[in-house]
Every structure is written in structure tokens, then in C-alpha cells.
Motif scaffolding. Sequence first.
Motif, short mmCIF file in Angstrom:
data_model
loop_
_atom_site.label_atom_id
_atom_site.label_comp_id
_atom_site.label_asym_id
_atom_site.label_seq_id
_atom_site.Cartn_x
_atom_site.Cartn_y
_atom_site.Cartn_z
N ASN A 104 7.80 -8.25 1.29
CA ASN A 104 7.98 -7.01 1.34
C ASN A 104 7.49 -6.42 2.37
O ASN A 104 8.12 -5.16 2.99
N VAL B 214 16.50 3.79 0.17
CA VAL B 214 15.49 4.40 -0.79
C VAL B 214 14.04 5.03 0.20
O VAL B 214 13.74 4.57 1.46
N THR C 63 0.90 -1.33 0.10
CA THR C 63 0.05 0.12 -0.28
C THR C 63 0.63 0.88 -0.31
O THR C 63 0.32 2.73 -0.07
N SER C 64 1.74 0.97 -0.25
CA SER C 64 2.94 2.50 0.13
C SER C 64 4.87 2.11 -0.59
O SER C 64 5.02 0.50 -0.52
N TYR D 195 16.15 -5.28 12.93
CA TYR D 195 15.89 -5.40 12.08
C TYR D 195 17.30 -5.82 10.95
O TYR D 195 16.88 -6.39 10.37
N THR E 214 11.54 6.50 1.01
CA THR E 214 10.00 6.06 1.25
C THR E 214 9.10 6.38 2.84
O THR E 214 10.17 6.86 3.55
P1 NAD Z 1 6.76 1.61 3.65
O1 NAD Z 1 6.91 2.18 5.53
O2 NAD Z 1 6.51 2.82 2.68
O3 NAD Z 1 5.84 0.29 3.40
C1 NAD Z 1 5.57 -0.93 4.01
C2 NAD Z 1 4.42 -1.04 3.80
O4 NAD Z 1 4.50 -2.63 4.91
C3 NAD Z 1 2.89 -1.15 4.18
O5 NAD Z 1 2.24 -0.69 2.88
C4 NAD Z 1 2.54 -0.69 5.29
O6 NAD Z 1 1.13 -1.05 5.45
C5 NAD Z 1 3.20 -2.94 5.63
N1 NAD Z 1 2.66 -3.31 6.58
C6 NAD Z 1 3.58 -3.27 7.40
N2 NAD Z 1 3.47 -4.15 8.71
C7 NAD Z 1 2.64 -4.39 8.18
C8 NAD Z 1 1.85 -5.59 8.91
N3 NAD Z 1 1.56 -6.42 10.36
N4 NAD Z 1 0.57 -6.31 7.50
C9 NAD Z 1 1.05 -6.34 5.92
N5 NAD Z 1 1.58 -5.33 6.16
C10 NAD Z 1 2.59 -4.15 6.90
O7 NAD Z 1 8.15 0.31 3.61
P2 NAD Z 1 9.66 0.74 2.46
O8 NAD Z 1 10.30 1.19 2.69
O9 NAD Z 1 8.53 0.67 1.00
O10 NAD Z 1 9.96 -0.80 2.42
C11 NAD Z 1 9.12 -1.95 2.17
C12 NAD Z 1 10.40 -3.41 2.06
O11 NAD Z 1 11.86 -2.75 1.42
C13 NAD Z 1 10.29 -2.91 4.08
O12 NAD Z 1 11.18 -4.54 3.89
C14 NAD Z 1 11.74 -2.25 4.34
O13 NAD Z 1 12.33 -3.33 5.64
C15 NAD Z 1 13.09 -2.64 2.69
N6 NAD Z 1 13.94 -2.24 2.80
C16 NAD Z 1 13.42 -0.53 2.83
C17 NAD Z 1 14.63 0.39 2.46
C18 NAD Z 1 14.03 1.79 2.43
O14 NAD Z 1 15.24 3.00 2.65
N7 NAD Z 1 12.83 2.36 2.25
C19 NAD Z 1 15.73 0.00 2.06
C20 NAD Z 1 15.95 -1.40 2.36
C21 NAD Z 1 15.17 -1.95 2.57
#
Ligand code: NAD
Length: 261
Positions: free
Chosen positions: A91, A189, A14-15, A156, A191
Motif C-alpha cells: 500500500n 480518497v 502510518t496514515s 505514478y 488522505t
Molecule cells: P498517505 O500519504 O496518507 O500514506 C502513504 C503511506 O506510505 C504513509 O504511511 C507513508 O509513511 C508511507 N510511505 C511513504 N514512503 C514510504 C517508504 N519509502 N517506505 C515506507 N512507507 C512509506 O497516502 P494514501 O492516500 O493513504 O495512499 C496509500 C496508497 O493508496 C498509495 O499506494 C496510493 O497511491 C494509493 N491511492 C491513493 C488514492 C488517494 O486518493 N488517496 C487513490 C488511489 C490510490
Amino acid sequence: MFLKGKSAIVTGSTSGIGLAYAKAFAAEGASVMINGFGDAAAIEQERAALEATSGAKALYDAADMTKAEAIEAMVKRCHDELGGPDIIVNNAGIQHVAPIDEFPADKWDAIIAINLTSAFHMMHAAIPYMKAAKWGRIISTASAHSLVASPNKSAYVAAKHGIAGLTKTAALEVATHGITVNAISPGYVWTPLVENQIPDTMKARGLTREQVMNDVLLAAQPTKEFVTPEQVAALAVFLCRDEAKSITGANMTVDGGWTAA
Ligand code: NAD
């Protein structure tokens, strides 16, 4: 549109990065099941937009990634209503920033459940369908933190290192079934997940917002640029191509050179 006729589940879509994966798969014609929390009207708008892009069905499932039964039910619902699942992307993820001696135990449990254990439940439920279809793509969003650590991110970093190990194990188990299993490890990233950890990092390290952005986040990234969700999603799409069938058990970085240092 090489994914026409295929279905994909993206957890936490969703995000941020998850939504970018869903859009990228839809752009290749896949039917997509999105998942995660958020405003119902905004989610419905994204769902409808995915259908308009793909010309195929898109569904939303509210499964909470801390609940095994909800995950199993979501995978079965995908099978019943969209077919497959042919592609799953683990994810969903959350973050909490604090030193270990101050780290709340319930945050530890939630991060391990959402960032690691949910990927096991997704694979557990989806692999039988993929084996029957003799084709599957399993992708997990790991992180540069699956390869290196940073202070104050114990849960994490532990969860993401766990994803790297789970990826390798699953890849070996399904290697002869036409199923590949890979992890994508982004650096920072831009976000909501990153934006939301800025206040805690400011507090934990006694820094200003600008100092956190430049001296903590981008300090690790040699390119001095945030990775974009679309760059991460483009790699996931490539991993679904037939040309990528020999790529399995890999943990691929998209981190602006962070882990090369
Ligand atoms: P985000 O916060 O934008 O999105 C996270 C998503 O997970 C959202 O859709 C949220 O509703 C969902 N979520 C959270 N808890 C949940 C639950 N209990 N059940 C179902 N859905 C749930 O974050 P993002 O940055 O897009 O992260 C996505 C993935 O990428 C994560 O696994 C994060 O660890 C990884 N990541 C992000 C970065 C970064 O810099 N943003 C870097 C490396 C890895």
C-alpha cells in the motif's frame, strides 16, 4: 473476528488508507504489522490502539520501501514474531505531479521503487511462507490510475499500471496454493497524499485550491464525493474471507464511477 490467529503486514500504514486497512484487519482479530514514516509517539499510539482492538499483538516496522533488504527483513520479522504473514497489503505510495519534460528523474525512481518495486519484494519474501501455509491473501492498493491516465502523473500512472500487471502474473503463479492476489483501485480518497498534491496541481495548471478540488479531482468522480479510507479497507477485509477465495487476479475499482466513464 474471522481473522483471529492470522497476521497481516500493511505497508505504508502510518496514515491514510493503510491505517484504515490495519484498523479493519485488527477489528477482525488479526495481529497486524504496521509500517511507514511519521511521528514516533503517534505511531506508538496507533500500534497500541490496534492491540486494544484486536486483542492480538501489533508491531511497527520502519522498513523503507525503497530498500529490498529492509522489506525482506520486515517479512521475516513478521513470520518470527506474529506468524505468517497470512495477509500482505502493498500500500505504501507517494506522488509527484509535473509534466514529463520537467519531471525530476530522482522522483521517477522513488515512485517506481515505492509504488511498484516494493510490491515485488513483499511478494518475493512472503509467498514462500504462504505456500507453506497453503493460504494467503495478497492485496495491492493500485488506483484508478492503474486503468486510466491523467497528465503530469507519468511515474505514478506507470507504477500503478505495473501493479495491475504484477497482480495478474502473481495470481496465475500461486492459484493452486490457496493464495489469492488482487488489486484495489480507488478513485480520489481524502488522505494526506491527495491533500499534498493540491499545491503542485495548482501550480502546474494555474488553478485555485477550490478549482483543483472541484474541477480536477472530483471532476473525474461521477459521485462528486471523495472515497473514504474505510470503504477501501472494507473491500480488503472481504477479499480475506473464504467466500472470496475464487476472486483472484482481479483489479477492483472503488472509484465512484470514475473509470466507467
Ligand atoms: P498517505 O500519504 O496518507 O500514506 C502513504 C503511506 O506510505 C504513509 O504511511 C507513508 O509513511 C508511507 N510511505 C511513504 N514512503 C514510504 C517508504 N519509502 N517506505 C515506507 N512507507 C512509506 O497516502 P494514501 O492516500 O493513504 O495512499 C496509500 C496508497 O493508496 C498509495 O499506494 C496510493 O497511491 C494509493 N491511492 C491513493 C488514492 C488517494 O486518493 N488517496 C487513490 C488511489 C490510490
